[in-house]
Design an enzyme around this catalytic site. Structure first.
Site, PDB file in Angstrom:
ATOM      1  N   GLY A  56       0.828  -1.209   0.000  1.00  0.00           N
ATOM      2  CA  GLY A  56       0.000   0.000   0.000  1.00  0.00           C
ATOM      3  C   GLY A  56       0.857   1.252   0.000  1.00  0.00           C
TER       4      GLY A  56
ATOM      5  N   PHE B 203      -1.195   6.799   2.690  1.00  0.00           N
ATOM      6  CA  PHE B 203      -0.520   7.623   3.700  1.00  0.00           C
ATOM      7  C   PHE B 203       0.364   6.797   4.634  1.00  0.00           C
ATOM      8  CE2 PHE B 203      -3.842  10.575   2.458  1.00  0.00           C
ATOM      9  CZ  PHE B 203      -3.123  11.746   2.388  1.00  0.00           C
ATOM     10  N   GLY B 204      -0.145   5.630   5.080  1.00  0.00           N
ATOM     11  CA  GLY B 204       0.605   4.816   6.036  1.00  0.00           C
ATOM     12  C   GLY B 204       1.832   4.185   5.393  1.00  0.00           C
TER      13      GLY B 204
ATOM     14  N   VAL C 257      -1.447  -7.710  -3.866  1.00  0.00           N
ATOM     15  CA  VAL C 257      -1.093  -8.804  -2.955  1.00  0.00           C
ATOM     16  C   VAL C 257      -2.383  -9.534  -2.619  1.00  0.00           C
ATOM     17  CG1 VAL C 257      -0.097  -9.369  -0.717  1.00  0.00           C
ATOM     18  CG2 VAL C 257       0.847  -7.494  -2.056  1.00  0.00           C
TER      19      VAL C 257
ATOM     20  N   GLU D 241     -18.415  17.282   1.809  1.00  0.00           N
ATOM     21  CA  GLU D 241     -17.588  17.971   0.810  1.00  0.00           C
ATOM     22  C   GLU D 241     -18.191  17.815  -0.588  1.00  0.00           C
ATOM     23  OE1 GLU D 241     -13.304  17.251   3.073  1.00  0.00           O
ATOM     24  OE2 GLU D 241     -13.926  15.890   1.499  1.00  0.00           O
TER      25      GLU D 241
ATOM     26  N   ASP E  35      -5.870   2.873   8.046  1.00  0.00           N
ATOM     27  CA  ASP E  35      -7.319   2.625   8.154  1.00  0.00           C
ATOM     28  C   ASP E  35      -7.660   1.157   8.359  1.00  0.00           C
ATOM     29  OD1 ASP E  35      -7.627   5.289   7.704  1.00  0.00           O
ATOM     30  OD2 ASP E  35      -8.809   5.101   5.867  1.00  0.00           O
TER      31      ASP E  35
HETATM   32  C1  LIG Z   1     -12.769  10.857  -0.186  1.00  0.00           C
HETATM   33  C2  LIG Z   1     -11.936  10.839   1.054  1.00  0.00           C
HETATM   34  C3  LIG Z   1     -11.688  12.016   1.753  1.00  0.00           C
HETATM   35  C4  LIG Z   1     -10.877  12.008   2.885  1.00  0.00           C
HETATM   36  N1  LIG Z   1     -10.625  13.193   3.519  1.00  0.00           N
HETATM   37  C5  LIG Z   1      -9.765  13.216   4.564  1.00  0.00           C
HETATM   38  C6  LIG Z   1      -9.405  14.440   5.180  1.00  0.00           C
HETATM   39  O1  LIG Z   1      -9.873  15.512   4.794  1.00  0.00           O
HETATM   40  N2  LIG Z   1      -8.506  14.390   6.207  1.00  0.00           N
HETATM   41  C7  LIG Z   1      -7.963  13.224   6.644  1.00  0.00           C
HETATM   42  O2  LIG Z   1      -7.126  13.243   7.543  1.00  0.00           O
HETATM   43  N3  LIG Z   1      -8.301  12.046   6.105  1.00  0.00           N
HETATM   44  C8  LIG Z   1      -9.189  12.014   5.066  1.00  0.00           C
HETATM   45  N4  LIG Z   1      -9.529  10.818   4.487  1.00  0.00           N
HETATM   46  C9  LIG Z   1      -9.026   9.577   5.086  1.00  0.00           C
HETATM   47  C10 LIG Z   1      -7.612   9.300   4.669  1.00  0.00           C
HETATM   48  O3  LIG Z   1      -7.450   9.458   3.284  1.00  0.00           O
HETATM   49  C11 LIG Z   1      -7.280   7.871   5.103  1.00  0.00           C
HETATM   50  O4  LIG Z   1      -7.391   7.820   6.505  1.00  0.00           O
HETATM   51  C12 LIG Z   1      -5.871   7.464   4.681  1.00  0.00           C
HETATM   52  O5  LIG Z   1      -5.766   7.486   3.280  1.00  0.00           O
HETATM   53  C13 LIG Z   1      -5.567   6.076   5.195  1.00  0.00           C
HETATM   54  O6  LIG Z   1      -4.288   5.722   4.779  1.00  0.00           O
HETATM   55  P1  LIG Z   1      -3.892   4.199   4.550  1.00  0.00           P
HETATM   56  O7  LIG Z   1      -2.436   4.216   4.248  1.00  0.00           O
HETATM   57  O8  LIG Z   1      -4.381   3.374   5.672  1.00  0.00           O
HETATM   58  O9  LIG Z   1      -4.736   3.732   3.282  1.00  0.00           O
HETATM   59  P2  LIG Z   1      -4.898   4.364   1.846  1.00  0.00           P
HETATM   60  O10 LIG Z   1      -4.416   5.759   1.790  1.00  0.00           O
HETATM   61  O11 LIG Z   1      -6.302   4.084   1.469  1.00  0.00           O
HETATM   62  O12 LIG Z   1      -3.925   3.495   0.937  1.00  0.00           O
HETATM   63  C14 LIG Z   1      -4.116   2.142   0.719  1.00  0.00           C
HETATM   64  C15 LIG Z   1      -3.285   1.742  -0.490  1.00  0.00           C
HETATM   65  O13 LIG Z   1      -3.199   0.333  -0.533  1.00  0.00           O
HETATM   66  C16 LIG Z   1      -3.361  -0.128  -1.860  1.00  0.00           C
HETATM   67  N5  LIG Z   1      -3.848  -1.507  -1.767  1.00  0.00           N
HETATM   68  C17 LIG Z   1      -4.993  -1.944  -1.183  1.00  0.00           C
HETATM   69  N6  LIG Z   1      -5.068  -3.282  -1.226  1.00  0.00           N
HETATM   70  C18 LIG Z   1      -3.947  -3.706  -1.854  1.00  0.00           C
HETATM   71  C19 LIG Z   1      -3.463  -4.990  -2.207  1.00  0.00           C
HETATM   72  N7  LIG Z   1      -4.140  -6.117  -1.896  1.00  0.00           N
HETATM   73  N8  LIG Z   1      -2.287  -5.077  -2.868  1.00  0.00           N
HETATM   74  C20 LIG Z   1      -1.604  -3.948  -3.185  1.00  0.00           C
HETATM   75  N9  LIG Z   1      -2.020  -2.706  -2.864  1.00  0.00           N
HETATM   76  C21 LIG Z   1      -3.174  -2.582  -2.201  1.00  0.00           C
HETATM   77  C22 LIG Z   1      -4.353   0.848  -2.455  1.00  0.00           C
HETATM   78  O14 LIG Z   1      -4.247   0.883  -3.875  1.00  0.00           O
HETATM   79  C23 LIG Z   1      -3.911   2.160  -1.805  1.00  0.00           C
HETATM   80  O15 LIG Z   1      -2.959   2.853  -2.579  1.00  0.00           O
HETATM   81  C24 LIG Z   1     -10.335  10.791   3.348  1.00  0.00           C
HETATM   82  C25 LIG Z   1     -10.592   9.602   2.653  1.00  0.00           C
HETATM   83  C26 LIG Z   1     -11.376   9.625   1.518  1.00  0.00           C
HETATM   84  C27 LIG Z   1     -11.631   8.341   0.771  1.00  0.00           C
END
Ligand SMILES: Cc1cc2nc3c(=O)[nH]c(=O)nc-3n(C[C@H](O)[C@H](O)[C@H](O)COP(=O)(O)OP(=O)(O)OC[C@H]3O[C@@H](n4cnc5c(N)ncnc54)[C@H](O)[C@@H]3O)c2cc1C
Length: 441
Positions: free
Chosen positions: A11, A14-15, A79, A171, A315
């Site tokens: 992934g 952000f994380g 994955v 939004e 998340d």
């Molecule tokens: C429309 C929207 C608006 C938002 N607005 C805000 C805001 O204003 N402020 C705020 O703080 N947060 C906001 N958020 C929440 C924030 O974006 C998430 O909390 C954050 O992106 C979580 O990060 P993450 O790394 O857990 O997952 P994500 O950023 O969702 O990244 C997950 C990544 O994993 C990849 N992935 C998934 N499964 C697989 C797999 N099996 N194999 C390979 N790759 C995979 C995906 O393609 C993706 O790139 C918003 C979210 C959305 C959807």
């Protein structure tokens, strides 16, 4: 010779991105795997969906971010399985890769609470592809309204329903209201603003319910002023190509006028879903118990119970401190998880004890429209232009890449002054004959 540890990060959100940014200075080999080839700035996704920004303004190829880091290897792929015994991950093409440490940051997808057939009519907003789909649906509705002589049918095209009164729903609804009233009014001769209806449907008694009540009421008032009808206590019970069925239990208007329960059918050609999340199905392959929404409850160091070399962050993780406080599913939560996973790996490499994670709440902000936002930072609550300015600055600051920051700032500035700009192209959808509208009770 000491072999370098192999770290796999799944992934590039952000994380995951944060882990790689922090860990790439250590003597480890990192493989970053994502289904897409880019890091996406999800908080501005609604602006792509509402044609305010172009996709390339809010996404950067992962390869470009790490092009100078020789120990970072970027792979595009999905994955599909984690073999916890052999410490390997499997990709969709049958390839497998071994790891010493695995960091899973696969985020979530939208959830239709068991009604997956609704997705076709009510797309959610998580990826660039989702945003482009929604953008074209919104633009197509205006195009259809423009050429429709029958007012009843035109109303169908000029009704937009957004499901879910969280930040995304607010939004999206706010921006549709804004572009309809300002930009579209000028672009489309026959679009009738008197027919235009934007409805935000929320199951609970207030929108933005993680904020203080006074701020969520302010946000609802702002939306109403912008022309959005906010329906509270309203649960969607069906979505089809004709529209949305909603069960209202209690007072939908929020002004305490009714306690009845009733069902209404809203005829609309455009429904946008922002109501629920479910964690990535990849977590199921770890074969450990998951929460009801598919998230994995991690140990204090963010590792998977029974698997100290595998971490789930962002998340997809449910992290609860002994005092009961949880990490919220927002970008700062995922970033802080990323920092912590790196801290733990470094502690292991130094032979030190693993630290426990503690979420640091820097506050939260949500935007409603041009010069309208709400902010809650510790006990400090404010709204309006100042909150919106702060929201804009924070979002610009956290965007990856100078070019993107500059372009987004320029777009916003131009839109602020002129109500014009953005990316209103329809490239994927074509006009099709309309099905006759059926009467619904
Ligand atoms: C429309 C929207 C608006 C938002 N607005 C805000 C805001 O204003 N402020 C705020 O703080 N947060 C906001 N958020 C929440 C924030 O974006 C998430 O909390 C954050 O992106 C979580 O990060 P993450 O790394 O857990 O997952 P994500 O950023 O969702 O990244 C997950 C990544 O994993 C990849 N992935 C998934 N499964 C697989 C797999 N099996 N194999 C390979 N790759 C995979 C995906 O393609 C993706 O790139 C918003 C979210 C959305 C959807």
């Amino acid at each position: 010779m000491n072999k370098r540890k192999q770290v796999i990060v799944v992934g590039a959100g952000f994380g995951g991105l944060r882990v790689v940014q922090k860990l790439c200075k250590q003597p480890v080999e990192i493989t970053l795997i994502d289904k897409t080839n880019h890091h996406l700035f999800q908080p501005l996704l609604y602006q792509v969906a509402t044609a305010a920004l172009a996709p390339s303004d809010i996404a950067v190829p992962a390869r470009a971010i790490f092009k100078r880091n020789k120990n970072v290897h970027v792979r595009m792929g999905e994955v599909v399985d984690v073999d916890t015994d052999k410490k390997k991950i499997h990709l969709e093409n049958g390839q497998s890769l071994p790891f010493d440490y695995l960091i899973l940051a696969p985020g979530t997808r939208h959830s239709y609470f068991g009604n997956d057939s609704w997705e076709k009519f009510a797309p959610g907003l998580k990826t660039l592809s989702d945003a482009l789909d929604i953008r074209e649906r919104i633009l197509m509705s205006f195009e259809k309204a423009e050429r429709e002589p029958d007012p009843e049918k035109r109303k169908h095209h000029e009704t937009f329903v957004v499901v879910g009164g969280g930040p995304t729903g607010v939004e999206v609804a706010g921006t549709i209201a804004e572009i309809s009233a300002r930009t579209m009014r000028k672009d489309y001769e026959h679009v009738d603003l008197d027919l235009l209806e934007i409805i935000l449907v929320e199951g609970q008694s207030r929108i933005l319910n993680t904020y203080h009540e006074s701020l969520s009421e302010k946000a609802a008032r702002d939306l109403e002023q912008m022309g959005v009808k906010v329906m509270r206590n309203s649960m969607v019970t069906d979505v089809n190509e004709e529209g949305v069925r909603v069960k209202v239990t209690g007072d939908a208007s929020g002004n305490g006028q009714s306690s009845d329960s009733k069902e209404v059918f809203i005829k609309t050609g455009t429904v946008i879903w922002g109501a629920g999340n479910a964690a990535s199905p990849l977590l199921e392959t770890l074969k450990v118990p998951l929460e009801k929404d598919g998230r994995l409850r991690v140990d204090a160091d963010l590792s998977v119970p029974g698997h100290p070399d595998i971490f789930v962050i962002g998340d997809a993780a449910r992290q609860v401190n002994p005092n009961g406080r949880e990490t919220p599913a927002i970008a700062p939560g995922a970033i802080q998880h990323g920092d912590h996973a790196v801290r733990v790996i470094r502690a292991d490499m130094a032979g030190k004890e693993r630290p426990a994670f503690e979420y640091f709440d820097k506050g939260s902000m949500a935007t409603i429209g041009r010069a309208r936002a709400i902010a809650q930072i510790r006990n400090w609550r404010f709204s309006g232009f100042f909150a919106w300015l702060l929201w804009s600055l924070v979002h610009i600051f956290f965007l990856i890449g100078f070019r993107n920051r500059f372009r987004v700032m320029a777009e916003w500035f131009w839109f602020y002054l002129t109500f014009r700009g953005g990316s209103r192209l329809i490239t994927r959808k074509r006009m099709k004959p309309e099905p006759a509208l059926q009467d619904q009770e």
